[in-house]
Design a protein around this motif. Structure first.
Motif, PDB file in Angstrom:
ATOM      1  N   GLU A 180      -9.131   2.465  11.452  1.00  0.00           N
ATOM      2  CA  GLU A 180      -8.657   1.203  10.882  1.00  0.00           C
ATOM      3  C   GLU A 180      -9.761   0.158  10.965  1.00  0.00           C
ATOM      4  O   GLU A 180     -10.218  -0.199  12.054  1.00  0.00           O
ATOM      5  CB  GLU A 180      -7.407   0.722  11.633  1.00  0.00           C
ATOM      6  N   GLN A 225       0.842  -1.201   0.000  1.00  0.00           N
ATOM      7  CA  GLN A 225       0.000   0.000   0.000  1.00  0.00           C
ATOM      8  C   GLN A 225       0.872   1.244   0.000  1.00  0.00           C
ATOM      9  O   GLN A 225       1.912   1.293   0.653  1.00  0.00           O
ATOM     10  CB  GLN A 225      -0.907   0.001   1.224  1.00  0.00           C
ATOM     11  N   HIS A 285       0.620   9.027   3.020  1.00  0.00           N
ATOM     12  CA  HIS A 285      -0.671   8.583   2.504  1.00  0.00           C
ATOM     13  C   HIS A 285      -1.316   7.705   3.566  1.00  0.00           C
ATOM     14  O   HIS A 285      -0.691   6.764   4.055  1.00  0.00           O
ATOM     15  CB  HIS A 285      -0.495   7.777   1.215  1.00  0.00           C
ATOM     16  N   SER A 286      -2.537   7.982   3.926  1.00  0.00           N
ATOM     17  CA  SER A 286      -3.233   7.154   4.907  1.00  0.00           C
ATOM     18  C   SER A 286      -4.659   6.915   4.438  1.00  0.00           C
ATOM     19  O   SER A 286      -5.262   7.756   3.769  1.00  0.00           O
ATOM     20  CB  SER A 286      -3.234   7.818   6.288  1.00  0.00           C
ATOM     21  N   SER A 287      -5.172   5.746   4.799  1.00  0.00           N
ATOM     22  CA  SER A 287      -6.536   5.400   4.410  1.00  0.00           C
ATOM     23  C   SER A 287      -7.518   6.358   5.067  1.00  0.00           C
ATOM     24  O   SER A 287      -7.342   6.760   6.220  1.00  0.00           O
ATOM     25  CB  SER A 287      -6.852   3.957   4.822  1.00  0.00           C
ATOM     26  N   SER A 288      -8.534   6.714   4.344  1.00  0.00           N
ATOM     27  CA  SER A 288      -9.541   7.626   4.879  1.00  0.00           C
ATOM     28  C   SER A 288     -10.915   7.197   4.397  1.00  0.00           C
ATOM     29  O   SER A 288     -11.067   6.614   3.323  1.00  0.00           O
ATOM     30  CB  SER A 288      -9.264   9.065   4.438  1.00  0.00           C
ATOM     31  N   SER A 344      -2.858  -3.051  -4.655  1.00  0.00           N
ATOM     32  CA  SER A 344      -3.135  -1.703  -4.151  1.00  0.00           C
ATOM     33  C   SER A 344      -3.185  -1.622  -2.639  1.00  0.00           C
ATOM     34  O   SER A 344      -3.276  -0.528  -2.083  1.00  0.00           O
ATOM     35  CB  SER A 344      -4.468  -1.204  -4.731  1.00  0.00           C
ATOM     36  N   LYS A 357      -3.503  12.850   2.121  1.00  0.00           N
ATOM     37  CA  LYS A 357      -2.106  13.214   1.873  1.00  0.00           C
ATOM     38  C   LYS A 357      -1.732  14.315   2.836  1.00  0.00           C
ATOM     39  O   LYS A 357      -2.346  15.380   2.842  1.00  0.00           O
ATOM     40  CB  LYS A 357      -1.922  13.663   0.425  1.00  0.00           C
ATOM     41  N   TYR A 417      -8.177   8.082   9.800  1.00  0.00           N
ATOM     42  CA  TYR A 417      -7.408   7.214  10.693  1.00  0.00           C
ATOM     43  C   TYR A 417      -8.254   6.159  11.405  1.00  0.00           C
ATOM     44  O   TYR A 417      -7.901   5.701  12.494  1.00  0.00           O
ATOM     45  CB  TYR A 417      -6.647   8.041  11.734  1.00  0.00           C
ATOM     46  N   GLU A 442     -10.161   7.968  -2.139  1.00  0.00           N
ATOM     47  CA  GLU A 442      -8.770   8.413  -2.203  1.00  0.00           C
ATOM     48  C   GLU A 442      -8.159   8.368  -0.798  1.00  0.00           C
ATOM     49  O   GLU A 442      -8.870   8.342   0.213  1.00  0.00           O
ATOM     50  CB  GLU A 442      -8.687   9.843  -2.750  1.00  0.00           C
ATOM     51  N   THR A 443      -6.823   8.386  -0.752  1.00  0.00           N
ATOM     52  CA  THR A 443      -6.137   8.428   0.535  1.00  0.00           C
ATOM     53  C   THR A 443      -5.856   9.870   0.939  1.00  0.00           C
ATOM     54  O   THR A 443      -5.792  10.766   0.091  1.00  0.00           O
ATOM     55  CB  THR A 443      -4.799   7.665   0.469  1.00  0.00           C
TER      56      THR A 443
END
Length: 351
Positions: free
Chosen positions: A227, A127, A156-159, A263, A278, A225, A275-276
């Motif tokens: 998870e 990722q 880059h972090s999942s959102s 991905s 930024k 943030y 999208e992640t």
């Protein structure tokens, strides 16, 4: 004396010849040595592409703040058909050293864009975790032939996010809509998210007990943030904005979390890939686009009924007959005068 003249002549010829040779030699100061430093988290190699652009393109890019977005810079370079002059690689020592021409015959001073070709990825999930911002390079007022650059990485972090908009042809963002997030258990029961910070879930009787997510002025509902394990989750609208009503679709909004070997973690809402973040922020182009959207219908108010004008009963208005009253007053006056004359006449006779 003759030998002296010959010696001086040879000396002058040598000096002139050396000056001509020096003038014909290529400029040794035209090459700039670039040292690009990039913290690649121990990865073996991080590739970068170097593009040559004009001064006008350079100023346009800075005015539009393309240096804050890799996506915008990439699209812009394609639009102007920028010439890629070379590829460089930052190795495991986190450095890449290469040369670039400072000048060119066509435009004089050269300008460049250095763009990371592939973002840094997590070794286990593959990722995207980091990416360097674009570097717009100018050698103006640079006297040295050595130039050191440090990349600026953004994480880059999942959102999880979506947008609340009004329905209809002219859709507008809606503020202060509220939502809860729940998951369905095997026995059909629901567990609601109580606190996104510690990822606590609980079965509840009242939706108001669950954590409430609220849309902002852009209609954005953002949960950074958080998870989540792979699976399907649902958002449910609990409060619609003033003047709007909760639709059937907004009572069960699917959030699907999948683990992809290429991905990494992929999340979708209403089948649209998210999208992640930024540098902890949702890209501005995503906010401007405003998708995926969850729509609200406006409350249709019943039209006001027109109250017919009722005919008012006509009042009999009697207007005074002026001429008649004047005649009556005149008659009374004459009668009084006549009586007064008679009384006066009788009074004289009695005397």
């Amino acid at each position: 004396m003759r030998k002296i003249i010959i010696w001086v002549t040879l000396l002058l010829v040598t000096v002139v010849s050396s000056q001509q040779v020096y003038a014909e030699m290529p400029r040794l100061d035209n090459q700039m040595t670039i040292q690009l430093s990039h913290d690649n988290q121990g990865q073996e190699a991080t590739p970068f592409s170097v593009y040559e652009i004009s001064r006008e393109d350079y100023e346009e890019a800075l005015n539009n703040k393309y240096e804050m977005s890799s996506e915008k810079t990439n699209e812009w370079l394609s639009e102007i058909r920028a010439n890629k002059v070379r590829e460089v690689v930052a190795s495991s020592d986190q450095k890449a050293v290469f040369d670039l021409p400072k000048y060119s015959d066509s435009q004089g001073l050269n300008y460049y864009v250095i763009l990371q070709s592939q973002p840094d990825k997590d070794e286990l999930s593959t990722q995207v975790i980091y990416e360097a911002l674009p570097i717009f390079l100018s050698f103006e007022n640079v006297e040295s032939d050595f130039f050191e650059i440090n990349t600026k990485r953004v994480s880059h972090s999942s959102s999880i996010y979506f947008f609340k908009y009004s329905s209809g042809e002219r859709q507008l963002p809606l503020e202060k809509a509220q939502f809860v997030l729940y998951r369905e258990l095997l026995d059909g029961k629901r567990e609601y998210l109580m606190n996104p910070k510690n990822d606590s879930w609980k079965s509840i009787n009242q939706l108001t007990d669950a954590y409430q997510f609220e849309s902002n002025k852009d209609g954005l509902v953002l949960i950074p943030y958080l998870e989540l394990l792979p699976g399907t989750y649902y958002f449910e609208e609990t409060k619609a904005p003033k003047g709007f009503k909760i639709t059937k679709e907004s009572q069960k909004i699917p959030l699907v979390v999948k683990s992809d070997s290429i991905s990494g973690l992929v999340m979708t809402i209403n089948a649209e890939v998210l999208e992640t973040l930024k540098a902890g922020q949702l890209p501005q182009e995503v906010i401007a686009k405003g998708t995926p959207r969850v729509l609200n219908d406006s409350i249709k108010r019943p039209p006001k009924k027109d109250i017919p004008n009722e005919e008012q009963p006509k009042k009999n208005v009697f207007l005074p007959k002026t001429g008649e009253h004047m005649w009556q007053f005149s008659s009374v006056g004459l009668a009084l005068i006549f009586i007064g004359i008679i009384i006066r006449k009788r009074g004289k006779e009695n005397e």
